[in-house]
Write an enzyme that holds these catalytic residues in place. Structure first.
Site, mmCIF file in Angstrom:
data_model
loop_
_atom_site.group_PDB
_atom_site.id
_atom_site.type_symbol
_atom_site.label_atom_id
_atom_site.label_comp_id
_atom_site.label_asym_id
_atom_site.label_seq_id
_atom_site.Cartn_x
_atom_site.Cartn_y
_atom_site.Cartn_z
ATOM 1 N N ASP A 140 -0.675 -3.985 5.864
ATOM 2 C CA ASP A 140 -0.824 -2.736 6.611
ATOM 3 C C ASP A 140 0.117 -2.752 7.815
ATOM 4 O O ASP A 140 1.215 -3.323 7.724
ATOM 5 C CB ASP A 140 -2.310 -2.586 7.018
ATOM 6 C CG ASP A 140 -2.752 -1.134 7.089
ATOM 7 O OD1 ASP A 140 -2.169 -0.390 7.907
ATOM 8 O OD2 ASP A 140 -3.662 -0.740 6.351
ATOM 9 N N HIS A 217 -3.574 1.905 12.283
ATOM 10 C CA HIS A 217 -4.106 1.946 10.914
ATOM 11 C C HIS A 217 -4.515 0.553 10.419
ATOM 12 O O HIS A 217 -5.596 0.378 9.844
ATOM 13 C CB HIS A 217 -3.019 2.546 10.014
ATOM 14 C CG HIS A 217 -3.450 2.917 8.635
ATOM 15 N ND1 HIS A 217 -3.497 2.009 7.610
ATOM 16 C CD2 HIS A 217 -3.822 4.104 8.101
ATOM 17 C CE1 HIS A 217 -3.896 2.625 6.493
ATOM 18 N NE2 HIS A 217 -4.094 3.895 6.768
ATOM 19 N N SER A 550 -7.613 5.415 2.549
ATOM 20 C CA SER A 550 -7.232 4.212 3.300
ATOM 21 C C SER A 550 -8.445 3.525 3.907
ATOM 22 O O SER A 550 -8.441 2.317 4.099
ATOM 23 C CB SER A 550 -6.307 4.572 4.463
ATOM 24 O OG SER A 550 -4.993 4.746 4.050
#
Ligand SMILES: *[C@@H]1O[C@H](CO)[C@@H](O)[C@H](O)[C@H]1NC(C)=O
Ligand SMILES: *[C@@H]1O[C@H](CO)[C@@H](O)[C@H](O)[C@H]1NC(C)=O
Ligand SMILES: *[C@@H]1O[C@H](CO)[C@@H](O)[C@H](O)[C@H]1NC(C)=O
Length: 772
Positions: A140, A217, A550
């Site tokens: 990520d 994220h 996600s």
């Protein structure tokens, strides 16, 4: 459709859309990923690197190739910056199995663990010691290691098998790692080759050439999977409570393969896979997908190829299904060795109410955390009425300050990030925003941390409010924020944006595999970006609330860590089977799962096997197991020849002379494909169940449940009873599916094996395809 679904991609993409200002001219060279047959290396080369850099791989001896990444674990080969001639010459090289152009991909919870059926003292949690012997690798944007969610308090020593490292760089010293964050690495060579070094490292306040997360994220997904317990967690007061990952004692290893600007390059992702597996992770979580909406064949998809190598070494790989729902065939990450995760809602919401001048009230959703609007009514305006499409969408520079100043502004969802519309309204002098869904979003609402008082609202309510605004001489409104609501029913509901089947590459394989919580998930956040990800949002927050597949993917990764911990001998396929056959197809009102996009009953094309139910997944009774040979048979069955399959497996394979049915892959779901022009209406598929229950002697009976209105569908199971013993842990059976004829809506049902204690459920879906 494409543009409105874009707005649903997560924070990284939001950021991307806003920062894609200075795209560089395309150099003539570009990065290629080269898949090499490792057995072909002549012994004179001491290492693969020397071999790749030698004249064996260059068409012009004055220009030897300089590998960017060398892959040697899940994949064999290298990436390098090459011109067209060099790439073509490599394609002719007998040692080379495949040459891919490097492509760009994009990134596609206090309450969610409880919602998954976990209780602190019970079952899975205590049995598995919360997964402390398992390492979850997160591919990520890196991590923000100072968060409480990365605390290693009370954790036993790092598992002895762990071989990973804590790579250092700007803003990231070796002390950032601990017994929780056991490894951190970053992969930027592919990104730098495409965008230049400055794009990664030029401005330390924006990006860090280290595992530190500039985006947020990666911190969010890592702590959703395996965040430590953090008390008094909340986002600006919303979702207050104890935050913890699904596997709060599992270890995290961060592989930063995505960069705040311009996303994630295949060559870097593949390097992340390669290192994660050689470091010794047990689970890999990848909330990343292709951005072009077109699924490449498995052998042309380095993620599919890389994850095959991981899977064949016993590493479970979870991926996000994508956020381009509710369009059919929007699901991505389709390979049969991946676990593909869609998103559902949880039983928590953040309600807000829009009150109109005529007294009518409409409920929506908001995570606005600033000063509320005053009680007095404000003028409300819909700029789309006079200003055309871009004003209706509140695009940059589309709003006339004279028309919106001091007012609440209605903006339609789509084309630009939801939170960016709020910024446009605020900059034009608006004081509030109503964000109205379009027809494609249906009534699905996600909370956002808007920069001004704002409320998201469904398509139907949006239309009612717009017609009030248009028909009133002096339309007025206000927005009232109501904080956090728990115990919402029904939940889960399949999120509107969650990508749907059928599988566009091989309809004989149902995808997504299952859904997991992916709407309004609270988890840790970076300090390098505000909660909206907007450049101008300078708020710092320990936690943030996000939605997307996600967010759903790391729930399954955390669940896999707990299952792996409880059952160390289970293969990745057995772990997936346990999650799928125990998944819920009903909601918390014990009704069939509903699709948020339509309000109607959802089907296995929307939710796969159902919604993750962790407490039951611990003890599934039976599993449908799979290994490399099964995947090879499947690839043969879908028409790949042995040479193409070798690109994926890297070991030579032979396909049986007689073509097998692709449907015979021993998968926990059954997807039967009939050709629309071919008279055949009946197919028999085979499955083999393995008893993993505590009692070796067990008798299971088959039950077929057809969805209502499926009159034309007949399912017969032979035998109808399976008797397992110590000596016979595996039993095979045949399922004959007969359909009346092509239908426009999905035809489906379930096969359930039951021993009175376990229910082992598989969806059965029938599709009709046009021959090519
Ligand atoms: C880095 O970016 C920040 C925010 O965009 C800006 O304020 C700062 O001046 C930049 N620093 C350099 C050295 O360019
Ligand atoms: C919310 O978070 C803030 C900042 O971390 C903290 O001070 C506060 O106690 C939290 N509130 C609740 C109710 O948990
Ligand atoms: C239909 O397809 C099946 C399998 O592809 C084939 O065996 C069969 O002969 C076909 N039937 C007709 C009527 O074309």
């Amino acid at each position: 459709m494409a543009s409105s679904s874009l707005s649903l991609f997560l924070s990284l993409l939001l950021t991307l859309t806003l920062t894609l200002t200075n795209s560089l001219p395309q150099p003539e060279r570009q990065t290629y990923i080269v898949r090499v047959n490792p057995r072909a290396k002549p012994t004179i080369f001491t290492s693969h690197y020397h071999w790749y850099a030698s004249s064996a791989f260059s068409s012009d001896s004055s220009q030897p190739i300089t590998p960017l990444h060398v892959y040697d674990t899940v994949f064999h080969g290298f990436s390098a910056s090459l011109d067209q001639t060099q790439a073509n010459s490599l394609r002719q090289n007998p040692s080379v199995l495949a040459v891919y152009e490097d492509r760009v991909r994009h990134l596609h919870t206090t309450r969610s663990p409880q919602f998954l059926g976990l209780r602190t003292q019970l079952g899975l949690w205590s049995l598995s010691d919360y997964g402390s012997d398992v390492v979850v690798g997160i591919l990520d944007t890196g991590v923000w290691p100072e968060r409480r969610s990365f605390s290693d308090r009370n954790l036993p020593p790092v598992p002895a098998t762990w071989r990973g490292q804590c790579e250092t760089g700007p803003g990231f010293s070796a002390s950032a790692c601990n017994k929780k964050l056991v490894g951190a690495r970053f992969f930027s060579k592919g990104h730098s080759a495409k965008y230049g070094k400055e794009a990664v490292a030029g401005n330390a306040s924006v990006e860090f050439l280290s595992p530190r997360d500039a985006d947020g994220h990666g911190t969010h997904t890592a702590t959703t999977a395996a965040g430590s317990i953090a008390f008094d967690a909340n986002f600006s007061g919303y979702a207050a409570g104890v935050a913890k990952g699904v596997a709060p004692k599992a270890r995290v290893a961060a592989y930063k393969v995505c960069w705040k600007n311009q996303g994630c390059l295949d060559s870097d992702i593949l390097a992340g896979f390669d290192k994660a597996v050689s470091d010794g992770v047990n689970v890999i979580s990848v909330s990343i997908g292709g951005g072009d909406g077109v699924a490449s064949p498995y052998y042309l998809d380095p993620i599919a190829v890389g994850s095959y190598g991981a899977n064949s070494r016993g590493v479970f790989v979870a991926t996000s299904a994508g956020n381009d729902g509710p369009s059919p065939m929007s699901v991505t990450n389709l390979a049969p060795w991946l676990t593909t995760v869609g998103a559902g809602t949880i039983d928590r919401s953040f309600p807000a109410e829009i009150v109109l001048g005529d007294g009518r009230k409409f409920s929506g959703v908001s995570l606005y955390a600033g000063k509320p609007l005053s009680d007095k009514m404000l003028s409300i305006v819909y700029p789309g009425r006079a200003g055309g499409l871009s004003a209706s969408l509140c695009m940059e520079n589309s709003l006339d300050p004279k028309a919106v100043a001091g007012k609440i502004v209605i903006c339609d969802r789509g084309s630009s990030p939801r939170v960016a519309k709020g910024l446009v309204v605020r900059d034009a002098g608006g004081v509030g925003m109503i964000l109205a869904n379009g027809a494609t979003n249906g009534e699905g609402l996600v909370g956002d941390a808007h920069v001004l008082p704002a409320c998201a609202i469904g398509a139907h309510e949006g239309d009612v409010i717009k017609s009030y605004v248009i028909s009133s001489a002096n339309p007025m409104a206000t927005i009232v924020f109501k904080g956090t609501l728990v115990g919402v029913k029904p939940a889960p509901v399949v999120a509107s944006f969650s990508a749907r089947g059928p599988n566009g590459l091989s309809p004989e394989l149902l995808k997504p595999d299952l859904i997991a919580p992916g709407v309004n998930i609270l988890a840790a956040w970076t300090d390098a970006a505000g909660p909206t990800g907007l450049e101008t949002d300078s708020r710092k927050t320990e936690f943030n609330i996000l939605s997307g597949t996600s967010m759903a993917c790391p729930h399954v990764s955390g669940a896999a860590a707990l299952l792996k911990s409880a059952h160390p001998d289970w293969s990745p396929a057995a772990i997936r089977s346990a999650m799928m056959t125990t998944a819920s197809v009903n909601d918390n009102q014990d009704e069939q799962l509903v699709d948020e996009a339509t309000g109607h009953v959802a089907t296995p094309l929307d939710f796969g096997a159902g919604h993750l139910n962790l407490a039951r997944a611990l003890d599934p009774g039976l599993v449908y197991d799979l290994g490399d040979a099964d995947y090879v048979s499947f690839l043969c069955a879908i028409g790949y020849d042995a040479r193409i399959i070798q690109v994926i497996t890297h070991v030579p394979v032979t396909c049986p002379r007689r073509k097998q049915l692709a449907e015979n892959l021993n998968y926990p779901s059954i997807s039967v494909v009939f050709s629309q022009t071919n008279g055949s209406r009946s197919k028999t598929v085979l499955r083999t169940a393995t008893n993993v229950g505590t009692k070796p002697e067990a008798i299971y009976n088959a039950k077929v449940e057809l969805a209502s209105g499926m009159n034309g569908l007949k399912v017969a199971v032979r035998p109808e009873t399976l008797s397992f013993t110590k000596a016979a842990r595996k039993q095979s059976f045949a399922v004959t599916v007969t359909a009346a004829g092509p239908t426009s809506t999905p035809v489906y049902g379930y096969l359930v094996w039951s021993d009175g204690e376990h229910e082992v459920r598989s969806p059965i879906v029938v599709s009709w395809v046009q021959p090519m």
